[in-house]
Scaffold this motif. Sequence first.
Motif, PDB file in Angstrom:
ATOM      1  N   MET A 177       0.840  -1.204   0.000  1.00 40.63           N
ATOM      2  CA  MET A 177       0.000   0.000   0.000  1.00 40.63           C
ATOM      3  C   MET A 177       0.875   1.254   0.000  1.00 40.63           C
ATOM      4  O   MET A 177       0.580   2.242  -0.670  1.00 40.63           O
ATOM      5  CB  MET A 177      -0.957  -0.010   1.199  1.00 40.63           C
ATOM      6  CG  MET A 177      -1.968  -1.151   1.117  1.00 40.63           C
ATOM      7  SD  MET A 177      -3.322  -0.994   2.298  1.00 40.63           S
ATOM      8  CE  MET A 177      -2.484  -0.982   3.842  1.00 40.63           C
ATOM      9  N   LEU A 196      -5.274   1.200  -1.769  1.00 39.96           N
ATOM     10  CA  LEU A 196      -6.195   0.111  -1.401  1.00 39.96           C
ATOM     11  C   LEU A 196      -6.717  -0.586  -2.657  1.00 39.96           C
ATOM     12  O   LEU A 196      -6.813  -1.813  -2.709  1.00 39.96           O
ATOM     13  CB  LEU A 196      -7.378   0.672  -0.594  1.00 39.96           C
ATOM     14  CG  LEU A 196      -7.083   1.065   0.857  1.00 39.96           C
ATOM     15  CD1 LEU A 196      -8.247   1.851   1.440  1.00 39.96           C
ATOM     16  CD2 LEU A 196      -6.811  -0.162   1.709  1.00 39.96           C
ATOM     17  N   LEU A 220      -7.794  -6.702   4.408  1.00 38.48           N
ATOM     18  CA  LEU A 220      -7.937  -5.698   3.345  1.00 38.48           C
ATOM     19  C   LEU A 220      -9.396  -5.256   3.236  1.00 38.48           C
ATOM     20  O   LEU A 220      -9.687  -4.051   3.121  1.00 38.48           O
ATOM     21  CB  LEU A 220      -7.442  -6.266   2.008  1.00 38.48           C
ATOM     22  CG  LEU A 220      -7.559  -5.333   0.810  1.00 38.48           C
ATOM     23  CD1 LEU A 220      -6.749  -4.055   1.002  1.00 38.48           C
ATOM     24  CD2 LEU A 220      -7.101  -6.041  -0.475  1.00 38.48           C
ATOM     25  N   MET A 224     -10.892  -1.406   3.866  1.00 40.07           N
ATOM     26  CA  MET A 224     -11.653  -0.627   2.885  1.00 40.07           C
ATOM     27  C   MET A 224     -12.872   0.034   3.527  1.00 40.07           C
ATOM     28  O   MET A 224     -13.430   0.974   2.968  1.00 40.07           O
ATOM     29  CB  MET A 224     -12.026  -1.514   1.701  1.00 40.07           C
ATOM     30  CG  MET A 224     -10.777  -1.871   0.908  1.00 40.07           C
ATOM     31  SD  MET A 224     -11.017  -3.170  -0.265  1.00 40.07           S
ATOM     32  CE  MET A 224     -11.048  -2.264  -1.756  1.00 40.07           C
TER      33      MET A 224
END
Length: 508
Positions: A177, A196, A220, A224
């Motif tokens: 990232m 992301l 992940l 988000m």
Amino acid sequence: MKTGWTGPGKGIMQGWTDGYVTEIGYTYSFHPELQPWPMAEVLGKRSPISPGEPFDYCELGFGQGFSLALLAAANPQARFWGNDINTAHVEHARWLADGAGLSNLSVSSLGFADYAAADLPAFDIVALHGVWSWVGQQQRAEIVTFLDRHLKPGGLVYLGYNVLPGWAQYLPLRELMLAGAKRGQGGLSARIAGALALADRLRAHDAGYFRVNPTVTTRLEALMERPVDYLAHEYFNESWHPAYFTDVAQALASAGLRLVAQGRAADRWEEAALSEIILTVGGQTAADDPNFAELLRDYLTNRPFRRDLFIRDGSGDRAVPERRWAAVGHPRDLPRRATVATRPIDVPFDTAHAALTVLLSGPRTEADLLSGLDGEGQAALATLRALELIAPCLPDDGLSARQESCSRLNDLLLADAATADRMPALASPVTGGGIAVDRVGKLFLAALSSGTDPVLHAFHRLEKVGQRVLRDGKPITTADRHKAELGERWEVFAKRRLPILQMLGAAR
Ligand SMILES: C[S@@+](CC[C@H](N)C(=O)[O-])C[C@H]1O[C@@H](n2cnc3c(N)ncnc32)[C@H](O)[C@@H]1O
């Protein structure tokens, strides 16, 4: 000094100071681990502070300063200091101090090195939450210098930080990232969104890293959903170094500090539950070397975050006053089955329920409380402590001064809730700490203070700023349903939360 990063072909990335994100402010949380009185209760006669008495407390890298300001309000007899390199954070802390008339709080925007060189008192407690593993080696050395110069002999350090091996699987995700953000376009928020999306595209193409580490996909997906202010500070600093406990212990040893306890009741309970396993696994070496035993504990739990209390050599023995407990949860909050930290706990339900019911009417000394309970009284109190349904509280001496300054801050927080969803706690003069209250709860309390209907008040306030609470994580589509949802929340709040808040002096 703005340093930033040099991205390939992109020039200097703005928005960082000394490698730390400053373009986006941090979140406005309250961290219960920073409260001084639970620390004193754990340390007993080795505590540098005595319940209700004056002390000097410093928080390094305090973020928005909400925890620090709340503690200053709840302990007007003590003095609080703190620094944060982000001037917007310091302005927010000053806004809280000015608005609540906290003359015992002084804050500075100096970095750690300059703050270490400043003229400051010798502190009883220095606290750092979420700082150590987010700054570089140089800043960590500056923190140790600060502790060496400014902590009293026998003084206490609270250190909360990301730990290995708990973060091991996620290190490559953060690297990915960060690499994406460095090469992205626009401001920090846009770069974070791009980073992301990059990770998600890799995942969608069945990247081997995601395939062999399935929890990374779960992480992940969770990221988000998180707000950008959290993401910016958690993952997008130039420095991000989850640390092995043994390395942290070695760094702090140079300032005469050693681990004395876990800073969170749940972790202390788990520590006791694991002690036999640690000796079986680590043998005599673990018995002789407490730092090695801690390392084994981190492998056993795989926890991602440690909350450590370190003490400096030279503590004297203090008289330990009788323990007093206050309820911070309602008897209806008591579960029959629960997990504490990473392990299931046996809840002696009936006795624990009886103890919490007694505490609804006000704090009691431990002896008084136990005298009314059956043979499971001690186990019940230990369980309630581990579940964080009770908290140590202060003597009645000084209560009215504490009440005055808590009420000033709490009024400010209730007013703030009309337009913002942040700072989710109120100050308690009974515990000298904070108690969690969400925005809707604060709107209900504001209505009670002004003698208006709590549901209608909350409803109108939220509709006015175009916001609705969520139901089961989903937006509510009509105003009628929104009002009904707030009505249901008020029923629960009035029964379970309000009596506790009133007993703790956090609500009128
Ligand atoms: C992850 S945030 C944690 C904030 C706060 N302790 C909390 O947990 O809510 C780290 C904080 O350290 C501050 N910081 C980073 N480098 C610093 C430095 N060199 N001197 C002072 N503060 C610094 C940042 O501005 C930020 O507010």
